[in-house]
Design a protein around this motif. Structure first.
Motif, PDB file in Angstrom:
ATOM      1  N   GLY A  27       0.765  -1.292   0.122  1.00 24.40           N
ATOM      2  CA  GLY A  27      -0.053  -0.011   0.069  1.00 24.40           C
ATOM      3  C   GLY A  27       0.967   1.204   0.157  1.00 24.40           C
ATOM      4  N   MET A  28       2.220   0.934  -0.031  1.00 25.35           N
ATOM      5  CA  MET A  28       3.062   2.401  -0.067  1.00 25.35           C
ATOM      6  C   MET A  28       3.807   2.338  -1.452  1.00 25.35           C
ATOM      7  SD  MET A  28       2.567   3.241   2.954  1.00 25.35           S
ATOM      8  CE  MET A  28       4.020   4.481   3.312  1.00 25.35           C
ATOM      9  N   PRO A  29       4.058   3.680  -1.746  1.00 27.82           N
ATOM     10  CA  PRO A  29       5.032   3.725  -2.992  1.00 27.82           C
ATOM     11  C   PRO A  29       6.241   2.908  -2.928  1.00 27.82           C
ATOM     12  CG  PRO A  29       4.273   5.997  -2.140  1.00 27.82           C
ATOM     13  CD  PRO A  29       3.775   4.970  -0.958  1.00 27.82           C
ATOM     14  N   VAL A  30       6.842   2.590  -3.799  1.00 26.41           N
ATOM     15  CA  VAL A  30       8.095   1.887  -3.995  1.00 26.41           C
ATOM     16  C   VAL A  30       9.169   2.351  -4.460  1.00 26.41           C
ATOM     17  CG1 VAL A  30       9.012  -0.466  -4.906  1.00 26.41           C
ATOM     18  CG2 VAL A  30       6.713  -0.131  -4.409  1.00 26.41           C
ATOM     19  N   GLY A  31      10.381   2.527  -3.803  1.00 28.81           N
ATOM     20  CA  GLY A  31      11.489   3.530  -4.250  1.00 28.81           C
ATOM     21  C   GLY A  31      12.402   2.638  -4.998  1.00 28.81           C
ATOM     22  N   SER A  32      13.349   3.470  -5.623  1.00 27.99           N
ATOM     23  CA  SER A  32      14.370   2.912  -6.379  1.00 27.99           C
ATOM     24  C   SER A  32      15.443   1.847  -5.690  1.00 27.99           C
ATOM     25  CB  SER A  32      15.327   3.841  -7.328  1.00 27.99           C
ATOM     26  OG  SER A  32      15.772   4.749  -6.331  1.00 27.99           O
ATOM     27  N   ARG A  33      15.713   2.328  -4.302  1.00 24.13           N
ATOM     28  CA  ARG A  33      16.647   1.520  -3.613  1.00 24.13           C
ATOM     29  C   ARG A  33      16.052   0.147  -3.294  1.00 24.13           C
ATOM     30  NH1 ARG A  33      21.156   3.755  -2.127  1.00 24.13           N
ATOM     31  NH2 ARG A  33      21.498   6.005  -2.418  1.00 24.13           N
ATOM     32  N   THR A  34      14.840   0.293  -2.870  1.00 23.21           N
ATOM     33  CA  THR A  34      14.220  -0.944  -2.664  1.00 23.21           C
ATOM     34  C   THR A  34      14.280  -2.029  -3.942  1.00 23.21           C
ATOM     35  OG1 THR A  34      12.348  -0.064  -1.181  1.00 23.21           O
ATOM     36  CG2 THR A  34      11.987  -2.084  -2.064  1.00 23.21           C
ATOM     37  N   LEU A  35      13.917  -1.635  -5.231  1.00 24.50           N
ATOM     38  CA  LEU A  35      14.075  -2.283  -6.247  1.00 24.50           C
ATOM     39  C   LEU A  35      15.573  -2.806  -6.370  1.00 24.50           C
ATOM     40  CD1 LEU A  35      11.530  -0.836  -8.883  1.00 24.50           C
ATOM     41  CD2 LEU A  35      11.033  -2.617  -7.051  1.00 24.50           C
ATOM     42  N   SER A  36      16.517  -2.032  -6.437  1.00 27.54           N
ATOM     43  CA  SER A  36      17.683  -2.533  -6.441  1.00 27.54           C
ATOM     44  C   SER A  36      18.319  -3.623  -5.741  1.00 27.54           C
ATOM     45  CB  SER A  36      18.652  -1.113  -6.156  1.00 27.54           C
ATOM     46  OG  SER A  36      18.740  -1.047  -4.697  1.00 27.54           O
ATOM     47  N   ARG A  37      17.470  -3.898  -4.454  1.00 25.20           N
ATOM     48  CA  ARG A  37      18.005  -5.018  -3.763  1.00 25.20           C
ATOM     49  C   ARG A  37      17.209  -6.358  -4.262  1.00 25.20           C
ATOM     50  NH1 ARG A  37      17.959  -0.839   0.404  1.00 25.20           N
ATOM     51  NH2 ARG A  37      15.695  -1.526   0.771  1.00 25.20           N
ATOM     52  N   SER A  39      16.506  -9.344  -6.222  1.00 31.18           N
ATOM     53  CA  SER A  39      17.314 -10.375  -6.909  1.00 31.18           C
ATOM     54  C   SER A  39      16.893 -10.657  -8.396  1.00 31.18           C
ATOM     55  CB  SER A  39      17.209 -11.782  -6.301  1.00 31.18           C
ATOM     56  OG  SER A  39      17.891 -12.737  -6.909  1.00 31.18           O
ATOM     57  N   GLY A  40      17.726 -10.537  -9.264  1.00 31.89           N
ATOM     58  CA  GLY A  40      17.560 -10.906 -10.720  1.00 31.89           C
ATOM     59  C   GLY A  40      17.325  -9.469 -11.344  1.00 31.89           C
ATOM     60  N   LEU A  41      17.168  -8.579 -10.922  1.00 31.76           N
ATOM     61  CA  LEU A  41      17.149  -6.863 -11.638  1.00 31.76           C
ATOM     62  C   LEU A  41      18.044  -6.239 -12.026  1.00 31.76           C
ATOM     63  CD1 LEU A  41      14.741  -5.216 -12.277  1.00 31.76           C
ATOM     64  CD2 LEU A  41      14.826  -4.015 -10.210  1.00 31.76           C
ATOM     65  N   ASN A  42      19.343  -6.454 -11.395  1.00 30.72           N
ATOM     66  CA  ASN A  42      20.540  -6.133 -11.950  1.00 30.72           C
ATOM     67  C   ASN A  42      20.651  -4.673 -12.494  1.00 30.72           C
ATOM     68  OD1 ASN A  42      21.684  -8.838 -11.312  1.00 30.72           O
ATOM     69  ND2 ASN A  42      21.201  -9.643 -13.146  1.00 30.72           N
ATOM     70  N   LEU A  43      20.078  -4.011 -11.665  1.00 28.87           N
ATOM     71  CA  LEU A  43      20.080  -2.318 -12.061  1.00 28.87           C
ATOM     72  C   LEU A  43      20.428  -1.560 -10.846  1.00 28.87           C
ATOM     73  CD1 LEU A  43      16.830  -2.093 -14.171  1.00 28.87           C
ATOM     74  CD2 LEU A  43      19.172  -2.303 -15.259  1.00 28.87           C
ATOM     75  N   SER A  44      21.287  -0.574 -11.075  1.00 29.09           N
ATOM     76  CA  SER A  44      21.728   0.421 -10.227  1.00 29.09           C
ATOM     77  C   SER A  44      20.254   1.217  -9.935  1.00 29.09           C
ATOM     78  CB  SER A  44      22.737   1.305 -10.650  1.00 29.09           C
ATOM     79  OG  SER A  44      22.241   2.017 -11.531  1.00 29.09           O
ATOM     80  N   PRO A  45      20.292   1.957  -8.565  1.00 32.99           N
ATOM     81  CA  PRO A  45      19.323   2.801  -8.189  1.00 32.99           C
ATOM     82  C   PRO A  45      19.214   4.115  -9.250  1.00 32.99           C
ATOM     83  CG  PRO A  45      20.629   2.380  -6.253  1.00 32.99           C
ATOM     84  CD  PRO A  45      21.314   1.643  -7.452  1.00 32.99           C
ATOM     85  N   ALA A  46      20.221   4.552  -9.696  1.00 31.61           N
ATOM     86  CA  ALA A  46      20.028   5.529 -10.680  1.00 31.61           C
ATOM     87  C   ALA A  46      19.421   5.012 -11.924  1.00 31.61           C
ATOM     88  CB  ALA A  46      21.511   5.950 -11.337  1.00 31.61           C
ATOM     89  N   SER A  47      19.599   3.748 -12.481  1.00 32.09           N
ATOM     90  CA  SER A  47      19.066   3.257 -13.751  1.00 32.09           C
ATOM     91  C   SER A  47      17.710   3.019 -13.383  1.00 32.09           C
ATOM     92  CB  SER A  47      19.648   1.858 -14.099  1.00 32.09           C
ATOM     93  OG  SER A  47      21.018   2.069 -14.409  1.00 32.09           O
TER      94      SER A  47
END
Length: 344
Positions: A27-37, A39-47
């Motif tokens: 129910g909360m917005p999702v941040g880039s740092r959360t997604l960068s962790r 597994s399998g995404l292999n993208l930096s927070p900036a990307s």
């Protein structure tokens, strides 16, 4: 203009799916740092932030002022539900709980089913009941004592309903038998209203072989269902309290608006009627329907059918747009299938 799945890169699709799933889960917005962790995404927070920005420009994600994260827009939710969602079928236990409620008299089964669907989905459960009066197929009276009997009505669609009726003084088993046989033989195939008209006509013409006691029983037996039908709610709502959860505390105005919309049942009945007409599962997300333009709510609804294939009602849930579509959609579909089997 909103993008479609083929227009999105694989990277954009992955980020979009993870943002939506994360938002629906918390129910909360999702941040880039959360997604960068993840597994399998292999993208930096900036990307990831760059991809999120692209998705925002496509109209699929939005950034609340109070958060650096992103959440799906209603258009994004629609794209996710229609093209990306992987549904999870109800568990064996959930199916058993739903099936256990779809038994007995129709009205009780519908109320119980909407209650259990509400509990399983953590939403408010909705059931649009069959319209119109039942068509008579068979009728019987089962005496309880000298003062009361159970009137049993079997409809042409196979539904069975019971009512307790008070008996006039001095009515014996033979009058109960005569009244039941008359209804089954002479009034079968008619609606309750039509049956009452025919009964009155045959009595007026002296064509009824019933004595006064049996005539009174027939009138009483038909009238109790007609009176119930005029008072019967068109829609059953259970579990509205589920709409007030922990995350709703920050958005009480939305919840208040939603509860007001549920109280004004007429509008929601019209909405469910469109699902009845579609003959298939319908998902209404937020302002796609003007009824929920203010509260930002979603409805998942599926029709259920009589033995002859006619759509007779609709079952569903109403909740916030961030509800767990992957779990709730198949649950509503299974409930509709269960009610269809009850009507068979």
């Amino acid at each position: 203009m909103m993008a479609t799945i083929p227009e999105m890169t694989t990277r954009a699709r992955d980020v979009f799916r993870l943002v939506v799933e994360g938002y629906l889960d918390s129910g909360m917005p999702v941040g880039s740092r959360t997604l960068s962790r993840v597994s399998g995404l292999n993208l930096s927070p900036a990307s990831i932030r760059s991809v999120m920005q692209d998705l925002e420009e496509m109209g699929l994600l939005a950034a609340p002022h109070t958060s650096a994260g992103r959440m799906p827009t209603e258009s994004g939710l629609r794209l996710f539900v229609d093209a990306m969602m992987q549904t999870a079928e109800p568990s064996e236990q959930e199916r058993a709980v739903i099936e256990a409620q779809a038994r007995g008299p129709l009205e009780e089964a519908l109320a119980a089913t909407s209650q259990v669907l509400s509990g399983l989905s953590a939403c408010a459960g909705l059931v649009l009941v069959p319209r119109g009066e039942p068509v008579l197929r068979q009728f019987s009276f089962l005496p309880l004592n000298h003062e009361r009997a159970v009137a049993v009505l079997v409809g042409a669609d196979g539904t069975v309903e019971n009512r307790v009726v008070d008996l006039p003084a001095g009515v014996g088993p033979s009058a109960l038998n005569d009244a039941a046989n008359y209804i089954s033989a002479r009034l079968s195939g008619l609606t309750l209203g039509e049956a009452q008209v025919r009964l009155a006509d045959e009595i007026a013409r002296g064509r009824s072989a019933l004595d006064a006691a049996a005539q009174g029983l027939v009138r009483r037996g038909l009238a109790i269902w007609s009176e119930d039908g005029s008072r019967r709610p068109v829609m059953i709502v259970r579990g509205a309290a589920n709409l007030i959860d922990a995350t709703a505390a920050e958005d009480l105005e939305r919840v208040r608006q939603l509860l007001d919309e549920i109280e004004g049942k007429e509008e929601i009945v019209r909405l469910l009627d469109s699902a009845r007409g579609a003959r298939a599962m319908k998902i209404f997300i937020g302002s796609e329907n003007k009824l929920f333009a203010l509260s930002g709510s979603s409805v998942i609804a599926a029709p259920y059918h009589a033995a002859d294939g006619r759509v007779v009602g609709v079952v569903g849930v109403i909740g916030p747009t961030r509800l767990n579509y992957a779990r709730v959609v198949p649950m509503v579909d299974f409930t509709a299938q269960t009610l269809t089997r009850l009507m068979a």
